[in-house]
Scaffold this active site. Structure first.
Site, short mmCIF file in Angstrom:
data_model
loop_
_atom_site.label_atom_id
_atom_site.label_comp_id
_atom_site.label_asym_id
_atom_site.label_seq_id
_atom_site.Cartn_x
_atom_site.Cartn_y
_atom_site.Cartn_z
N ASP A 29 0.81 -1.22 0.00
CA ASP A 29 0.00 0.00 0.00
C ASP A 29 0.84 1.27 0.00
O ASP A 29 0.63 2.17 -0.82
CB ASP A 29 -1.02 -0.01 1.14
CG ASP A 29 -0.41 -0.02 2.53
OD1 ASP A 29 0.77 -0.40 2.69
OD2 ASP A 29 -1.13 0.33 3.49
N THR A 30 1.81 1.39 0.89
CA THR A 30 2.60 2.62 0.92
C THR A 30 3.55 2.69 -0.28
O THR A 30 3.90 3.79 -0.72
CB THR A 30 3.39 2.75 2.24
OG1 THR A 30 4.21 1.59 2.43
CG2 THR A 30 2.45 2.92 3.42
N ASN A 32 2.71 1.60 -3.32
CA ASN A 32 1.83 2.10 -4.38
C ASN A 32 1.69 3.61 -4.29
O ASN A 32 1.77 4.33 -5.29
CB ASN A 32 0.45 1.46 -4.28
CG ASN A 32 0.48 -0.05 -4.44
OD1 ASN A 32 1.39 -0.61 -5.04
ND2 ASN A 32 -0.52 -0.72 -3.89
N TYR A 98 -1.71 -14.22 2.13
CA TYR A 98 -0.35 -13.77 2.42
C TYR A 98 0.57 -14.89 2.89
O TYR A 98 0.15 -15.80 3.60
CB TYR A 98 -0.37 -12.70 3.53
CG TYR A 98 -1.07 -11.43 3.16
CD1 TYR A 98 -0.42 -10.42 2.45
CD2 TYR A 98 -2.39 -11.21 3.55
CE1 TYR A 98 -1.06 -9.24 2.13
CE2 TYR A 98 -3.05 -10.03 3.23
CZ TYR A 98 -2.38 -9.05 2.52
OH TYR A 98 -3.02 -7.88 2.21
N ARG A 100 4.14 -14.10 4.63
CA ARG A 100 5.03 -12.97 4.92
C ARG A 100 5.64 -13.01 6.31
O ARG A 100 6.22 -12.02 6.78
CB ARG A 100 4.25 -11.66 4.76
CG ARG A 100 3.19 -11.48 5.83
CD ARG A 100 2.13 -10.49 5.50
NE ARG A 100 2.56 -9.13 5.27
CZ ARG A 100 1.73 -8.10 5.33
NH1 ARG A 100 0.44 -8.28 5.62
NH2 ARG A 100 2.16 -6.90 5.10
N LYS A 224 -12.78 8.96 3.93
CA LYS A 224 -13.30 8.46 2.66
C LYS A 224 -14.49 7.55 2.89
O LYS A 224 -14.52 6.77 3.83
CB LYS A 224 -12.18 7.70 1.93
CG LYS A 224 -10.98 8.57 1.53
CD LYS A 224 -9.80 7.72 1.10
CE LYS A 224 -9.13 7.06 2.29
NZ LYS A 224 -7.94 6.26 1.92
N ASP A 228 -19.15 7.43 -2.38
CA ASP A 228 -19.85 8.64 -1.94
C ASP A 228 -18.89 9.81 -1.69
O ASP A 228 -19.32 10.87 -1.23
CB ASP A 228 -20.64 8.36 -0.65
CG ASP A 228 -21.80 7.41 -0.90
OD1 ASP A 228 -22.34 7.42 -2.02
OD2 ASP A 228 -22.16 6.66 0.02
N ALA A 256 -6.97 1.76 -4.88
CA ALA A 256 -7.85 2.93 -4.93
C ALA A 256 -7.49 3.92 -3.82
O ALA A 256 -7.30 5.11 -4.07
CB ALA A 256 -9.31 2.50 -4.80
N ASP A 258 -4.69 3.93 -2.05
CA ASP A 258 -3.28 4.32 -2.15
C ASP A 258 -3.10 5.46 -3.14
O ASP A 258 -2.34 6.40 -2.89
CB ASP A 258 -2.43 3.13 -2.59
CG ASP A 258 -2.68 1.88 -1.76
OD1 ASP A 258 -3.10 2.01 -0.60
OD2 ASP A 258 -2.47 0.77 -2.29
#
Length: 312
Positions: A29-30, A32, A98, A100, A224, A228, A256, A258
């Site tokens: 995520d980070t 991206n 995962y 990991r 978020k 909406d 989305a 990220d």
């Protein structure tokens, strides 16, 4: 423009396709967020640990090709990054699986080889991490993370936190809730989501989520709410509602949040107000979810890049 350090993990990605084959890549995520920040012209370094394997080398080469700084990455001998499989249903929604437990990134705040990376954090203007980042480090690692954030904030840095929650990464929701609460007073910019917050704290109105983070000390909050749009607030201002960009067809919702985070932070770094920054974040996310995969082709995001650079 102030430089950013994005903190977290990148993993090897295997994506199942509809014809029974699989596609190989990487994501996190980070990471991206960092890639899209770099495309938007922001100076950003990615901070993590990798192995000395070919997959780690491929990751570093790909990040550098996108303009992400790789000088804050240490490679541990004999180790390999984590791996995950992603499946996407007909509506573009994802499921993750995962492997990991031995990923080097989990030791970013405890391994001796990572100490120079952590010591460099006060040199950045903005540090960015996520709920997934938090889930990596364990109690000792999070305590050292907190100390590093305190040092960086004392030197003038701000901390941006994406609440991105993956329950499978935590031993329990209680453990996640405690970790989020311990971090809350160290966060300046919150990029939250109603789904994450509902899992941790129960269903609340977006305005109540803003109130809770505001009470913890955040000075800039975005909540978020999927299709909406979002609510935005900054210290000294009123809550504002920013609608989402309408998308004709959702292909894949991977990244989305990220990409929204990247668009928002890049616009803020360029001096735009919070509502304008949220609109740009929505536009970038709307493009990303119209394509398969977390990182879409550069030409797909070219219009947003040109828009931000033109505004700057």
């Amino acid at each position: 423009m102030t430089s950013i350090a994005a903190i977290g993990e990148c993993m090897v990605e295997i994506r199942r396709t509809g014809d029974g084959t699989a596609r190989f890549g990487f994501g996190g995520d980070t990471l991206n967020c960092a890639l899209y920040l770099a495309r938007l012209g922001v100076a950003v370094d990615y901070m993590t640990l990798l192995g000395d394997d070919p997959y780690s080398a491929d990751m570093l080469a790909a990040w550098a090709a996108e303009g992400v700084g790789t000088g804050r990455v240490a490679r541990l001998p004999g180790r390999m990054p984590g791996l995950y499989v992603i499946e996407t249903d007909a509506k573009g929604e994802r499921s993750f699986f995962y492997w990991r437990d031995r990923a080097p990134a989990r030791e970013l705040f405890t391994h001796p080889d990572a100490a120079p990376l952590v010591d460099a954090l006060p040199g950045y203007g903005l540090l960015m991490l996520s709920g997934i980042s938090l889930s990596l480090y364990g109690e000792e690692g999070r305590a050292r993370l907190h100390a590093a954030l305190d040092r960086a904030r004392a030197a003038g840095a701000k901390v941006a936190f994406d609440t991105n929650l993956r329950p499978r990464g935590w031993p329990s929701l209680d453990a996640a809730r405690d970790a989020y609460a311990a971090l809350a007073g160290r966060v300046d910019i919150v990029l939250s989501g109603v789904e994450d917050e509902a899992l941790l704290f129960g269903a609340e109105a977006p305005t109540a989520i803003i109130d809770r983070w505001r009470a913890a000390g955040a000075s800039e909050i975005i909540v978020k709410n999927g299709g909406d749009g979002c609510l935005v607030w900054e210290q000294g201002g009123a809550v504002d509602e920013v609608p989402a960009t309408r998308v004709a067809r959702v292909v894949d919702t991977t990244a989305a949040g990220d990409s929204f985070c990247a668009g928002y932070l890049a616009a803020r770094q360029a001096g735009q107000g919070i509502a304008a920054a949220a609109r740009l974040g929505h536009r970038l996310a709307g493009i990303v979810i119209g394509h398969p995969g977390a990182i879409v082709p550069a030409e797909a995001t070219a219009a947003v890049v040109a828009e931000l650079r033109g505004a700057a």
